[in-house]
Design an enzyme around this catalytic site. Structure first.
Site, PDB file in Angstrom:
ATOM      1  N   ASP A 211       0.880  -1.180   0.000  1.00 52.84           N
ATOM      2  CA  ASP A 211       0.000   0.000   0.000  1.00 52.84           C
ATOM      3  C   ASP A 211       0.912   1.222   0.000  1.00 52.84           C
ATOM      4  O   ASP A 211       2.147   1.099   0.060  1.00 52.84           O
ATOM      5  CB  ASP A 211      -0.935  -0.014   1.222  1.00 52.84           C
ATOM      6  CG  ASP A 211      -2.272   0.668   0.910  1.00 52.84           C
ATOM      7  OD1 ASP A 211      -2.256   1.818   0.445  1.00 52.84           O
ATOM      8  OD2 ASP A 211      -3.321   0.037   1.118  1.00 52.84           O
ATOM      9  N   HIS A 286      -3.254   2.984  -4.709  1.00 52.83           N
ATOM     10  CA  HIS A 286      -2.538   2.636  -3.471  1.00 52.83           C
ATOM     11  C   HIS A 286      -1.150   2.098  -3.803  1.00 52.83           C
ATOM     12  O   HIS A 286      -0.743   1.033  -3.316  1.00 52.83           O
ATOM     13  CB  HIS A 286      -3.346   1.613  -2.656  1.00 52.83           C
ATOM     14  CG  HIS A 286      -4.531   2.217  -1.965  1.00 52.83           C
ATOM     15  ND1 HIS A 286      -4.424   3.222  -1.040  1.00 52.83           N
ATOM     16  CD2 HIS A 286      -5.863   1.968  -2.071  1.00 52.83           C
ATOM     17  CE1 HIS A 286      -5.634   3.555  -0.589  1.00 52.83           C
ATOM     18  NE2 HIS A 286      -6.530   2.823  -1.210  1.00 52.83           N
ATOM     19  N   ASP A 350      -9.074  -1.047  -5.266  1.00 49.53           N
ATOM     20  CA  ASP A 350      -9.939  -0.076  -4.573  1.00 49.53           C
ATOM     21  C   ASP A 350      -9.405   1.348  -4.669  1.00 49.53           C
ATOM     22  O   ASP A 350      -8.199   1.568  -4.747  1.00 49.53           O
ATOM     23  CB  ASP A 350     -10.080  -0.464  -3.096  1.00 49.53           C
ATOM     24  CG  ASP A 350      -8.734  -0.548  -2.393  1.00 49.53           C
ATOM     25  OD1 ASP A 350      -7.777  -1.055  -3.012  1.00 49.53           O
ATOM     26  OD2 ASP A 350      -8.626  -0.081  -1.249  1.00 49.53           O
ATOM     27  N   GLU A 351     -10.324   2.286  -4.649  1.00 47.48           N
ATOM     28  CA  GLU A 351     -10.064   3.703  -4.375  1.00 47.48           C
ATOM     29  C   GLU A 351      -9.037   4.363  -5.289  1.00 47.48           C
ATOM     30  O   GLU A 351      -8.412   5.342  -4.897  1.00 47.48           O
ATOM     31  CB  GLU A 351      -9.609   3.872  -2.911  1.00 47.48           C
ATOM     32  CG  GLU A 351     -10.667   3.446  -1.913  1.00 47.48           C
ATOM     33  CD  GLU A 351     -10.222   3.585  -0.459  1.00 47.48           C
ATOM     34  OE1 GLU A 351     -11.053   3.979   0.347  1.00 47.48           O
ATOM     35  OE2 GLU A 351      -9.053   3.282  -0.139  1.00 47.48           O
ATOM     36  N   TYR A 442     -15.357  -4.254   9.557  1.00 46.41           N
ATOM     37  CA  TYR A 442     -14.141  -3.435   9.642  1.00 46.41           C
ATOM     38  C   TYR A 442     -13.727  -3.320  11.103  1.00 46.41           C
ATOM     39  O   TYR A 442     -14.324  -2.608  11.885  1.00 46.41           O
ATOM     40  CB  TYR A 442     -14.368  -2.067   8.983  1.00 46.41           C
ATOM     41  CG  TYR A 442     -13.969  -2.083   7.519  1.00 46.41           C
ATOM     42  CD1 TYR A 442     -14.360  -3.151   6.702  1.00 46.41           C
ATOM     43  CD2 TYR A 442     -13.180  -1.092   6.964  1.00 46.41           C
ATOM     44  CE1 TYR A 442     -13.979  -3.212   5.374  1.00 46.41           C
ATOM     45  CE2 TYR A 442     -12.800  -1.138   5.627  1.00 46.41           C
ATOM     46  CZ  TYR A 442     -13.199  -2.199   4.843  1.00 46.41           C
ATOM     47  OH  TYR A 442     -12.816  -2.265   3.532  1.00 46.41           O
ATOM     48  N   PHE A 443     -12.670  -4.036  11.433  1.00 44.70           N
ATOM     49  CA  PHE A 443     -12.259  -4.093  12.828  1.00 44.70           C
ATOM     50  C   PHE A 443     -11.271  -2.973  13.172  1.00 44.70           C
ATOM     51  O   PHE A 443     -10.659  -2.989  14.241  1.00 44.70           O
ATOM     52  CB  PHE A 443     -11.700  -5.476  13.170  1.00 44.70           C
ATOM     53  CG  PHE A 443     -12.697  -6.604  12.952  1.00 44.70           C
ATOM     54  CD1 PHE A 443     -14.058  -6.342  12.801  1.00 44.70           C
ATOM     55  CD2 PHE A 443     -12.274  -7.931  12.901  1.00 44.70           C
ATOM     56  CE1 PHE A 443     -14.979  -7.366  12.595  1.00 44.70           C
ATOM     57  CE2 PHE A 443     -13.178  -8.961  12.703  1.00 44.70           C
ATOM     58  CZ  PHE A 443     -14.528  -8.685  12.547  1.00 44.70           C
ATOM     59  N   ASP A 444     -11.127  -2.019  12.233  1.00 43.06           N
ATOM     60  CA  ASP A 444     -10.401  -0.798  12.591  1.00 43.06           C
ATOM     61  C   ASP A 444     -11.370   0.275  13.088  1.00 43.06           C
ATOM     62  O   ASP A 444     -10.954   1.325  13.521  1.00 43.06           O
ATOM     63  CB  ASP A 444      -9.572  -0.267  11.416  1.00 43.06           C
ATOM     64  CG  ASP A 444     -10.384  -0.015  10.154  1.00 43.06           C
ATOM     65  OD1 ASP A 444     -11.488  -0.598  10.002  1.00 43.06           O
ATOM     66  OD2 ASP A 444      -9.927   0.765   9.293  1.00 43.06           O
ATOM     67  N   THR A 493      -4.526  -0.651   9.294  1.00 42.26           N
ATOM     68  CA  THR A 493      -3.733  -0.299  10.477  1.00 42.26           C
ATOM     69  C   THR A 493      -3.228   1.152  10.510  1.00 42.26           C
ATOM     70  O   THR A 493      -2.241   1.430  11.176  1.00 42.26           O
ATOM     71  CB  THR A 493      -2.540  -1.280  10.609  1.00 42.26           C
ATOM     72  OG1 THR A 493      -1.775  -1.234   9.405  1.00 42.26           O
ATOM     73  CG2 THR A 493      -3.022  -2.686  10.865  1.00 42.26           C
TER      74      THR A 493
HETATM   75  C1  ACM Z   1     -10.755  -0.595   1.395  1.00 42.35           C
HETATM   76  O1  ACM Z   1     -11.158  -0.485   2.558  1.00 42.35           O
HETATM   77  N1  ACM Z   1     -10.188   0.433   0.781  1.00 42.35           N
HETATM   78  C2  ACM Z   1     -10.912  -1.828   0.660  1.00 42.35           C
END
Ligand code: ACM
Ligand code: ZN
Length: 788
Positions: A211, A286, A350-351, A442-444, A493
């Site tokens: 990332d 990313h 993603d994104e 989503y455990f964050d 994280t």
């Molecule tokens: C993600 O949470 N960007 C997959």
């Protein structure tokens, strides 16, 4: 009967009862995830020095699993078992026998039978994974100290209750993810993470290896990935967002990567625990860390640095018009595929902010020559091209749900994270999907009150919410539903800098998710899960895991007793062993307040305040819940149009439970209607005087929630003929910036009587033209139909 005799019977009963109750292992197995079938039988089996450990053949799976078990017991101070292949003459009493059957029709892959009598323990499975899960269940039937590493052999013995367990998983994909780019965690921790997830029968570790903030896998062909991409300037003392860019000459010292030898070691370690590792190599976004080392793979040429913290929006991405980018990625994946035997290779997707693609000559040329419509189709081209390569290596591509945009690659599997829609769309197109929606997976996110928690990325996903998750969306036909392979917890994280903090965020919620993906849907029971969790926490204590005990927030619900007409209040929390304390007279809750011991009756309007104290300190902000008494409390509601399963509040009772929502539409008290109107009938049971009906609706346009256009009320005495509908129109503009709660009230004529009340509220239907969701379905939220 004679009094003394009665007493004797009572004492006998108490003695027997006390023995069972005092021995929690015998009284109540605490296996998580809950087995599909578990029958508790009288008696116990004692594993001691004399017990022999047999395997049915020399099969490597049998040998591996048997040694796994023997090692764990020995580590905990138990006997040092020899693993013996069983032969005809062997006496199998006082023995543990592991059998690998070839008959997959009897025991499904990953399933197992664990049969414990007073004479022996039998574990049968048709795969190594099934045997391993049988062992995990056996370990969970043993006292929690089996998880405590001892340095001395104590030769202690271990009791397990006699049981018949026949178990198999509900979903084939049971995943946990970990982002090691935002913060790098050492190899030993990755192994511990695998230990923890495999204890709970999670079978997939999704390793987010690359990332913007760091590249973490050694790639021999591109040494600058290790020299440059793996390291960033150390600004760990600053908030994540807003960290400065690396200055010329400034040393990048924070980070690291796993060597290929280390990766192979971890893959083997995982495979010994029947965990498959899916590596994720992000593309086309990313990738800022890659561009810092190889700026020629960008659209603009750079230069770039590895971001030391938040990087958003994700503008500097790989150039989709440059063939050398694909060569690079294929070279990387060539090495990745050699390291990871998993069927799936995750390519992110993603994104990726496509701003640069809109002006880059190479990207525009690619769009033109390939006859693509726009940059969304260019991303689709990118992913499809990578899929061809991945398929040529006999693997399958998986990506985040953005890979749906511009058209899905032919054999791609979709990981649905922006809600469940991506998973639904994929399944409807006949593609496999894995569910990881932010809301539940989503455990964050925060798991308890942000005021008393370490900083998290946002959101709120409590243990109970994870436990309530249903991975298979209702919208799917049974045929489509087969494409939902399972679910996964994600651990990003950015705000999780240490391994102990990973444990804090991930472990409890992972255990809740393990039951969601393993156990039959109809066996899920929150209270029983809490009871079993108390036992799991002891195990985790012995392993020195820094788990979170979840939220200390008190939930308030009501129950209406049809017979007596009483309204009872139920208080709940995620804590199993900390009392809830409350007041009903408006006083603040204190350590000396009433201790909740079960549902209690309230007889008038009031406010419930409740909280939990540990060492005299309130653990989270106390809840304050106003209760209103009105004619419709507890009365049945017939919905002519459905509320959304995404915001059910208390379901069919939500609008007559006496509880009103706050300005926060996620407080669990608001019921949502998505795109459609509200139309319902309340049956008051008998004809009564009705003076007024009051309803609150919510508007929060940033969450696509709008007030109804109009609300109509009508009365009936027979449920057939309704008097004319009385309209209350909305006069609040849709673009009001603030969230608002708006009452829609109607006063009936004096002496009005009714048994049935019909309410209709017209949903705006579509988000207005100026809104970010223009033309898409809009939400309408209400919390109670108050009848006086
Ligand atoms: C993600 O949470 N960007 C997959
Ligand atoms: Zn480009």
């Amino acid at each position: 009967m004679h009094k003394a005799f009665c007493l004797l019977i009572l004492m006998l009963f108490l003695a027997v009862y006390a023995t069972a109750a005092d021995n929690p292992i015998i009284a109540s197995p605490s296996i998580v995830p809950k087995p599909a079938q578990l029958k508790l039988k009288p008696g116990k089996f004692t594993i001691d020095k004399q017990t022999r450990l047999f395997i049915s053949s020399g099969d490597t799976n049998l040998v591996r699993v048997a040694h796994f078990f023997a090692d764990q017991l020995h580590l905990a101070g138990g006997p040092d078992f020899k693993v013996e292949e069983v032969t005809k003459g062997d006496k199998t009493s006082n023995a543990i026998l592991l059998t690998l059957t070839n008959d997959k029709s009897k025991i499904s892959p990953e399933g197992y039978e664990l049969l414990i009598s007073q004479k022996k323990i039998d574990i049968r499975a048709s795969t190594g994974a099934g045997l391993f899960y049988g062992i995990q269940s056996l370990l969970q039937l043993m006292p929690p100290e089996v998880c405590q590493p001892h340095n001395v052999v104590s030769d202690r013995s271990w009791d397990v209750p006699c049981v018949d367990i026949r178990d198999h998983p509900r979903y084939s994909y049971r995943g946990m993810h970990l982002d090691v780019s935002r913060h790098f965690f050492p190899k030993e921790f990755i192994k511990r993470y695998i230990d923890l997830i495999s204890m709970y029968k999670i079978n997939t570790f999704h390793w987010h290896l690359t990332d913007d903030n760091g590249w973490r896998v050694e790639i021999k062909k591109y040494p600058k990935l290790m020299e440059i991409s793996a390291w960033r300037v150390d600004h760990e003392d600053m908030p994540w967002d807003g960290r400065p860019e690396q200055k010329p000459g400034e040393k990048a010292t924070y980070g690291g990567y796993y060597t290929q030898d280390e990766i192979r070691e971890i893959v083997r370690y995982a495979s010994d625990r029947y965990v498959t590792i899916i590596p994720e190599i992000e593309m086309p976004g990313h990738n800022k860390e890659v561009l810092a080392a190889y700026p020629q793979f960008s659209c603009t040429g750079g230069p770039f640095t590895v971001p030391a913290g938040g990087y958003w929006p994700n503008i500097d991405i790989l150039c989709a018009g440059n063939d050398s980018v694909f060569t690079f990625l294929e070279d990387v994946l060539e090495e990745v595929v050699a390291l990871f035997p998993s069927k799936y290779i995750h390519v992110g997707g993603d994104e990726a902010d496509k701003t640069n693609w809109k002006t880059c000559p190479k990207c525009l040329n690619r769009i033109k020559t390939k006859g693509l419509k726009d940059e969304k189709e260019l991303q689709s081209y990118f992913i499809k091209r990578m899929e061809k390569f991945i398929i040529s290596k006999n693997r399958k591509l998986i990506g985040w749900d953005e890979i749906l945009e511009g058209g899905l690659a032919p054999e791609a599997t979709v990981m649905s994270w922006r809600g469940v829609e991506g998973g639904i769309a994929a399944a409807k197109q006949g593609h496999d999907a894995i569910m990881t929606p932010g809301s539940h997976c989503y455990f964050d996110y925060y798991q308890a009150d942000p005021a008393s928690e370490p900083k998290a990325i946002g959101g709120f996903t409590s243990l109970k919410k994870v436990y309530s998750y249903e991975p298979t969306p209702k919208e799917l036909t049974p045929e489509q539903a087969r494409h939902i392979l399972g679910a996964q917890g994600n651990v990003w994280t950015e705000f999780i800098p240490t391994t102990s903090h990973v444990e804090y965020m991930a472990v409890s919620r992972m255990i809740a998710l393990s039951e969601v993906v393993w156990s039959p849907k109809n066996t899920r029971n929150w209270r029983d899960f809490q009871r079993r969790m108390a036992n799991q926490f002891k195990r985790l204590d012995y392993m020195k895991v820094n788990y979170s005990k979840g939220s200390f927030k008190v939930g308030v619900t009501t129950r209406h007793d049809k017979k007596s007409g009483a309204m009872k209040v139920i208080l709940e929390s995620e804590q199993f062993d900390v009392p809830i304390q409350y007041t009903i007279n408006g006083d603040d809750v204190k350590p000396s307040s009433l201790v909740y011991s079960g549902p209690f009756e309230v007889k008038a309007n009031g406010v419930i305040k409740a909280g939990m104290f540990v060492d005299g300190n309130l653990k989270e902000k106390a809840v304050e819940m106003p209760l209103i008494f009105h004619h419709a409390i507890g009365k049945p509601v017939r919905y002519l149009k459905d509320y959304s399963y995404r915001y059910p509040a208390a379901g069919k009772h939500a609008l007559t439970d006496g509880l009103r929502g706050s300005i926060n539409h996620r407080d669990g008290l608001w019921q949502g209607f998505y795109g459609n109107d509200l139309d319902l009938i309340i049956d008051l049971g008998k004809e009564v005087p009705v003076n007024s009906v009051q309803m609150n609706f919510l508007q929060n346009q940033r969450s696509w929630i709008f007030l109804p256009v109009v609300v109509e009320f009508s009365l009936s005495s027979d449920g057939k003929k309704y008097h004319s509908f009385n309209e209350v129109a909305n006069n609040i503009p849709t673009n009001e910036a603030q969230a608002i709660m708006q009452p829609f009230n109607f006063q009936f004529m004096e002496n009005s009587k009714a048994r049935y009340i019909r309410v209709k509220a017209k949903n705006l239907g579509k988000c207005p033209g100026w809104h970010e969701g223009a033309g898409q379905d809009s939400w309408m939220f209400t919390d109670e139909v108050v009848v006086f």
